[in-house]
Design an enzyme around this catalytic site. Structure first.
Site, PDB file in Angstrom:
ATOM      1  N   ALA A   1     138.700  28.687 -42.912  1.00 29.41           N
ATOM      2  CA  ALA A   1     138.345  29.790 -42.263  1.00 29.41           C
ATOM      3  C   ALA A   1     139.020  31.120 -42.810  1.00 29.41           C
ATOM      4  CB  ALA A   1     138.768  29.361 -40.817  1.00 29.41           C
ATOM      5  N   GLY A   2     138.663  32.300 -42.196  1.00 30.98           N
ATOM      6  CA  GLY A   2     139.513  33.508 -42.174  1.00 30.98           C
ATOM      7  C   GLY A   2     139.810  33.877 -43.405  1.00 30.98           C
TER       8      GLY A   2
ATOM      9  N   THR B   1     139.496  37.409 -37.544  1.00 29.48           N
ATOM     10  CA  THR B   1     139.290  36.012 -37.935  1.00 29.48           C
ATOM     11  C   THR B   1     138.847  34.943 -36.801  1.00 29.48           C
ATOM     12  OG1 THR B   1     141.634  35.371 -38.127  1.00 29.48           O
ATOM     13  CG2 THR B   1     140.671  36.255 -40.143  1.00 29.48           C
TER      14      THR B   1
ATOM     15  N   GLY C   1     149.103  43.072 -40.054  1.00 31.00           N
ATOM     16  CA  GLY C   1     148.651  43.338 -38.503  1.00 31.00           C
ATOM     17  C   GLY C   1     147.380  42.789 -38.152  1.00 31.00           C
TER      18      GLY C   1
ATOM     19  N   TYR D   1     155.414  32.347 -31.618  1.00 33.89           N
ATOM     20  CA  TYR D   1     154.761  32.611 -32.943  1.00 33.89           C
ATOM     21  C   TYR D   1     155.638  33.407 -33.583  1.00 33.89           C
ATOM     22  CZ  TYR D   1     151.203  34.487 -35.925  1.00 33.89           C
ATOM     23  OH  TYR D   1     150.590  34.688 -37.008  1.00 33.89           O
TER      24      TYR D   1
HETATM   25  P1  NAP Z   1     141.843  31.204 -38.749  1.00 35.90           P
HETATM   26  O1  NAP Z   1     140.546  32.131 -39.130  1.00 35.90           O
HETATM   27  O2  NAP Z   1     142.272  30.850 -37.447  1.00 35.90           O
HETATM   28  O3  NAP Z   1     142.511  30.455 -40.104  1.00 35.90           O
HETATM   29  C1  NAP Z   1     143.463  29.470 -39.944  1.00 35.90           C
HETATM   30  C2  NAP Z   1     143.508  28.391 -41.141  1.00 35.90           C
HETATM   31  O4  NAP Z   1     144.559  27.444 -40.754  1.00 35.90           O
HETATM   32  C3  NAP Z   1     142.066  27.302 -41.056  1.00 35.90           C
HETATM   33  O5  NAP Z   1     141.612  27.341 -42.196  1.00 35.90           O
HETATM   34  C4  NAP Z   1     142.552  26.221 -40.433  1.00 35.90           C
HETATM   35  O6  NAP Z   1     141.688  25.179 -40.901  1.00 35.90           O
HETATM   36  C5  NAP Z   1     144.081  26.260 -40.945  1.00 35.90           C
HETATM   37  N1  NAP Z   1     144.994  25.306 -40.197  1.00 35.90           N
HETATM   38  C6  NAP Z   1     145.598  25.359 -38.743  1.00 35.90           C
HETATM   39  N2  NAP Z   1     146.156  24.570 -38.426  1.00 35.90           N
HETATM   40  C7  NAP Z   1     146.326  23.749 -39.654  1.00 35.90           C
HETATM   41  C8  NAP Z   1     146.940  22.394 -39.508  1.00 35.90           C
HETATM   42  N3  NAP Z   1     147.615  21.834 -38.597  1.00 35.90           N
HETATM   43  N4  NAP Z   1     146.741  21.742 -40.891  1.00 35.90           N
HETATM   44  C9  NAP Z   1     146.081  22.254 -41.763  1.00 35.90           C
HETATM   45  N5  NAP Z   1     145.469  23.435 -41.927  1.00 35.90           N
HETATM   46  C10 NAP Z   1     145.668  24.093 -40.617  1.00 35.90           C
HETATM   47  O7  NAP Z   1     143.120  32.446 -39.082  1.00 35.90           O
HETATM   48  P2  NAP Z   1     143.653  33.502 -39.962  1.00 35.90           P
HETATM   49  O8  NAP Z   1     143.719  34.827 -39.399  1.00 35.90           O
HETATM   50  O9  NAP Z   1     142.912  33.312 -41.199  1.00 35.90           O
HETATM   51  O10 NAP Z   1     145.001  32.947 -40.517  1.00 35.90           O
HETATM   52  C11 NAP Z   1     145.514  32.573 -41.595  1.00 35.90           C
HETATM   53  C12 NAP Z   1     147.092  32.944 -41.631  1.00 35.90           C
HETATM   54  O11 NAP Z   1     147.429  34.397 -41.790  1.00 35.90           O
HETATM   55  C13 NAP Z   1     147.833  32.493 -40.619  1.00 35.90           C
HETATM   56  O12 NAP Z   1     149.188  31.759 -41.175  1.00 35.90           O
HETATM   57  C14 NAP Z   1     148.224  33.289 -39.649  1.00 35.90           C
HETATM   58  O13 NAP Z   1     149.555  33.409 -39.067  1.00 35.90           O
HETATM   59  C15 NAP Z   1     148.224  34.596 -40.556  1.00 35.90           C
HETATM   60  N6  NAP Z   1     147.809  36.041 -40.019  1.00 35.90           N
HETATM   61  C16 NAP Z   1     146.889  36.204 -39.306  1.00 35.90           C
HETATM   62  C17 NAP Z   1     146.622  37.396 -38.711  1.00 35.90           C
HETATM   63  C18 NAP Z   1     145.540  37.793 -37.907  1.00 35.90           C
HETATM   64  O14 NAP Z   1     145.625  38.766 -37.443  1.00 35.90           O
HETATM   65  N7  NAP Z   1     144.377  37.122 -38.181  1.00 35.90           N
HETATM   66  C19 NAP Z   1     147.643  38.408 -38.905  1.00 35.90           C
HETATM   67  C20 NAP Z   1     148.923  38.029 -39.571  1.00 35.90           C
HETATM   68  C21 NAP Z   1     149.012  36.859 -40.132  1.00 35.90           C
HETATM   69  P3  NAP Z   1     141.522  23.676 -40.184  1.00 35.90           P
HETATM   70  O15 NAP Z   1     141.394  24.026 -38.741  1.00 35.90           O
HETATM   71  O16 NAP Z   1     140.166  23.426 -40.924  1.00 35.90           O
HETATM   72  O17 NAP Z   1     142.810  22.762 -40.405  1.00 35.90           O
END
Ligand code: NAP
Length: 251
Positions: A13-14, A187, A183, A152
């Site tokens: 995802a994302g 996603t 920021g 978090y």
């Molecule tokens: P997302 O769309 O919810 O994607 C999260 C991904 O992490 C999914 O592929 C999920 O896959 C995987 N994941 C979650 N828990 C897991 C587990 N226990 N084991 C293995 N895989 C796991 O979110 P995203 O925004 O792309 O986030 C990606 C990264 O960016 C994260 O580290 C997040 O903290 C960081 N980030 C996001 C934002 C934002 O605003 N979106 C901002 C700053 C930083 P499965 O569910 O298939 O396991």
């Protein structure tokens, strides 16, 4: 053109998925990880015309599963050049006095311990080969605390510390270590944080043009394309509407 091997956690995802799709177009060989097998299969089907793909289905919280999955890689895939530690989420948005222990466990176990388990399996190969690049997905939440962000933020401050520690410990081996700290990126992140409450998740991005997963994938590809002697160490990226973790200008 490259034939480098990149392992991406959270590729289902994302940001992780967008990065997988972009790196496939650039012909990186990809090891794509996540817990949702159906999504891994779809990615494999979509991308294998462009590059070689292996998928690994495991939960980063399960250290035995992490080890078993990475050990299961065929010999030709064991020399991982690039590790993108992206799997992670926020769970809940409560003040510290009412936060859920399950949410706290999830964030510490996935964002911090999961990142460590995966890294511990892959880094020794990089130190043996004296080469590699690790990209950790931190967050502005790892630079500035915000109200109700408590655990978090703590998990992402830990990622920031681990990134810096990795850069120091791996310095003798010529391994690059980068952190990318976004920021607001739209996603599935807010949907997970608010436990499937779609209107609440959408409200986070209301009146702004948030970053997209593709924006972050572009940055990752740029970071990976830098000359051999250059490492982009620490990148913070906001949508223009965002001035800090607590300041967002909405139309
Ligand atoms: P997302 O769309 O919810 O994607 C999260 C991904 O992490 C999914 O592929 C999920 O896959 C995987 N994941 C979650 N828990 C897991 C587990 N226990 N084991 C293995 N895989 C796991 O979110 P995203 O925004 O792309 O986030 C990606 C990264 O960016 C994260 O580290 C997040 O903290 C960081 N980030 C996001 C934002 C934002 O605003 N979106 C901002 C700053 C930083 P499965 O569910 O298939 O396991």
């Amino acid at each position: 053109m490259t034939s480098k091997i990149a392992l991406i956690t959270g590729a289902t995802a994302g940001i992780g998925e967008a990065t997988a799709r972009l790196l496939a177009r650039k012909h990186y060989r990809l090891i794509l990880c996540g817990r949702r097998q159906d999504r891994l299969e779809k990615l494999n089907a979509d991308l294998s015309a462009q590059t070689e793909v292996i998928t690994l289905c495991f939960d980063v919280r399960d250290k035995d599963a992490v080890k078993k999955s990475i050990d299961s890689l065929p010999d030709a895939w064991k020399s991982i050049d690039i590790l993108i530690n992206n799997a992670g989420n926020a769970h809940g948005f409560d003040p510290i006095q009412t936060g859920s222990l399950e949410d706290w466990d999830a964030m510490i176990d996935i964002n911090v311990k999961g990142l460590l388990y995966v890294s511990r399996e892959i880094i020794p190969g990089m130190t043996d080969r004296r080469a590699g690049h690790i990209i950790n997905l931190g967050s502005i939440a790892g630079k500035e605390v915000y109200p109700n962000g408590n655990v978090y933020c703590a998990s992402k401050f830990a990622v920031d510390a681990l990134t810096r520690g990795m850069r120091m410990d791996l310095n003798p081996f010529g391994i690059k270590v980068t952190s990318i700290n976004p920021g607001l990126v739209e996603t599935e992140f807010s949907l997970v944080r608010f436990k499937g409450d779609e209107p609440r998740a959408r409200s986070i991005y209301k009146g702004i043009e948030p970053l997209t997963a593709d924006n972050i994938a572009d940055i990752i590809e740029y970071v990976l394309s830098s000359p051999a002697h250059v490492v982009l160490a620490d990148i913070t990226v906001f949508p223009v509407a965002q001035g800090s973790s607590t300041l967002v200008r909405r139309d």
